[in-house]
Design a protein around this motif. Structure first.
Motif, mmCIF file in Angstrom:
data_model
loop_
_atom_site.group_PDB
_atom_site.id
_atom_site.type_symbol
_atom_site.label_atom_id
_atom_site.label_comp_id
_atom_site.label_asym_id
_atom_site.label_seq_id
_atom_site.Cartn_x
_atom_site.Cartn_y
_atom_site.Cartn_z
ATOM 1 N N ASN A 169 1.053 12.224 1.819
ATOM 2 C CA ASN A 169 1.526 12.685 0.447
ATOM 3 C C ASN A 169 1.890 14.065 1.276
ATOM 4 O O ASN A 169 3.241 14.564 0.773
ATOM 5 C CB ASN A 169 0.539 12.897 -0.445
ATOM 6 N N GLU A 215 2.776 1.708 -3.292
ATOM 7 C CA GLU A 215 1.992 1.985 -4.425
ATOM 8 C C GLU A 215 1.494 3.535 -4.159
ATOM 9 O O GLU A 215 1.617 4.245 -5.359
ATOM 10 C CB GLU A 215 0.615 1.290 -4.720
ATOM 11 N N GLN A 216 1.402 4.101 -3.198
ATOM 12 C CA GLN A 216 0.946 5.326 -2.899
ATOM 13 C C GLN A 216 2.307 6.524 -3.338
ATOM 14 O O GLN A 216 2.078 7.376 -3.823
ATOM 15 C CB GLN A 216 0.719 5.499 -1.248
ATOM 16 N N LEU A 217 3.536 5.918 -2.858
ATOM 17 C CA LEU A 217 4.607 6.623 -3.483
ATOM 18 C C LEU A 217 4.960 6.748 -4.703
ATOM 19 O O LEU A 217 5.297 7.652 -5.340
ATOM 20 C CB LEU A 217 5.828 6.095 -2.569
ATOM 21 N N LYS A 233 2.821 6.494 -7.056
ATOM 22 C CA LYS A 233 2.165 7.552 -7.869
ATOM 23 C C LYS A 233 2.782 8.882 -8.193
ATOM 24 O O LYS A 233 2.118 9.543 -8.971
ATOM 25 C CB LYS A 233 0.740 7.644 -7.157
ATOM 26 N N ASP A 234 3.466 9.179 -7.028
ATOM 27 C CA ASP A 234 4.313 10.483 -7.385
ATOM 28 C C ASP A 234 5.703 10.345 -7.658
ATOM 29 O O ASP A 234 6.452 11.297 -7.456
ATOM 30 C CB ASP A 234 4.294 11.081 -5.929
ATOM 31 N N THR A 265 0.913 -1.203 0.050
ATOM 32 C CA THR A 265 0.033 -0.109 -0.011
ATOM 33 C C THR A 265 0.820 1.187 -0.054
ATOM 34 O O THR A 265 0.692 2.221 -0.882
ATOM 35 C CB THR A 265 -0.898 -0.037 1.206
ATOM 36 N N ILE A 266 1.877 1.239 0.832
ATOM 37 C CA ILE A 266 2.677 2.205 0.844
ATOM 38 C C ILE A 266 3.481 2.630 -0.274
ATOM 39 O O ILE A 266 3.538 3.998 -0.744
ATOM 40 C CB ILE A 266 3.838 2.264 2.347
ATOM 41 N N ASN A 316 -4.348 8.478 6.256
ATOM 42 C CA ASN A 316 -5.053 9.362 5.316
ATOM 43 C C ASN A 316 -3.980 9.651 4.116
ATOM 44 O O ASN A 316 -3.167 10.178 4.423
ATOM 45 C CB ASN A 316 -5.491 10.589 5.672
ATOM 46 N N PRO A 317 -4.263 9.038 3.026
ATOM 47 C CA PRO A 317 -3.444 9.164 1.675
ATOM 48 C C PRO A 317 -3.001 10.761 1.540
ATOM 49 O O PRO A 317 -1.668 11.106 1.163
ATOM 50 C CB PRO A 317 -4.031 8.579 0.588
#
Length: 126
Positions: free
Chosen positions: A110, A18-20, A22-23, A15-16, A105-106
């Motif tokens: 960020n 994939e979140q990172l 994205k940027d 999860t972490i 919270n995404p």
């Protein structure tokens, strides 16, 4: 910018990551603090994200080794479900730069990542 993650929960690690990604961050995930320490020299991250409760080397031990033994100034974000006041204070006293509770919270995640990477850039003189 390169980010090293120490997280023993495989779903949370993904999860972490994939979140990172994205940027467009370059991300290396490790399963515990021991693996993170082994990856430090070759990966040379601009930011470290660590959990607290992990096998072999805990997040608090990881912070202590990075700050005391290695003298590294790379920003450290603690991301943990263990958000008791004493644990949070200990993480900060050992040298963590920020603390975020799980689940996160995404959008807040960020913003905190960008803030810590801005600090890292300024420290490097970029």
């Amino acid at each position: 910018m390169k980010i090293l993650i120490a997280e023993d929960d495989p779903i949370m690690l993904e999860t972490i990551k994939e979140q990172l990604k994205k940027d467009d961050y370059v991300v290396l995930g490790t399963n515990d603090g021991r693996e993170a320490l082994q990856a430090l020299d070759n990966f040379q991250p601009d930011l470290i994200i660590t959990d607290i409760l992990m096998p072999y080397t805990s997040g608090l031990e990881l912070i202590g080794i990075i700050r005391s033994e290695r003298g590294e100034k790379v920003p450290i974000l603690v991301l943990s479900a263990l958000d008791e006041e004493n644990t949070v204070l200990e993480a900060f006293s050992m040298g963590a730069n920020d603390f975020l509770s799980k689940p996160f919270n995404p959008a807040e995640f960020n913003i905190r990542i960008k803030r810590l990477l801005t600090i890292a850039k300024k420290a490097k003189g970029n």
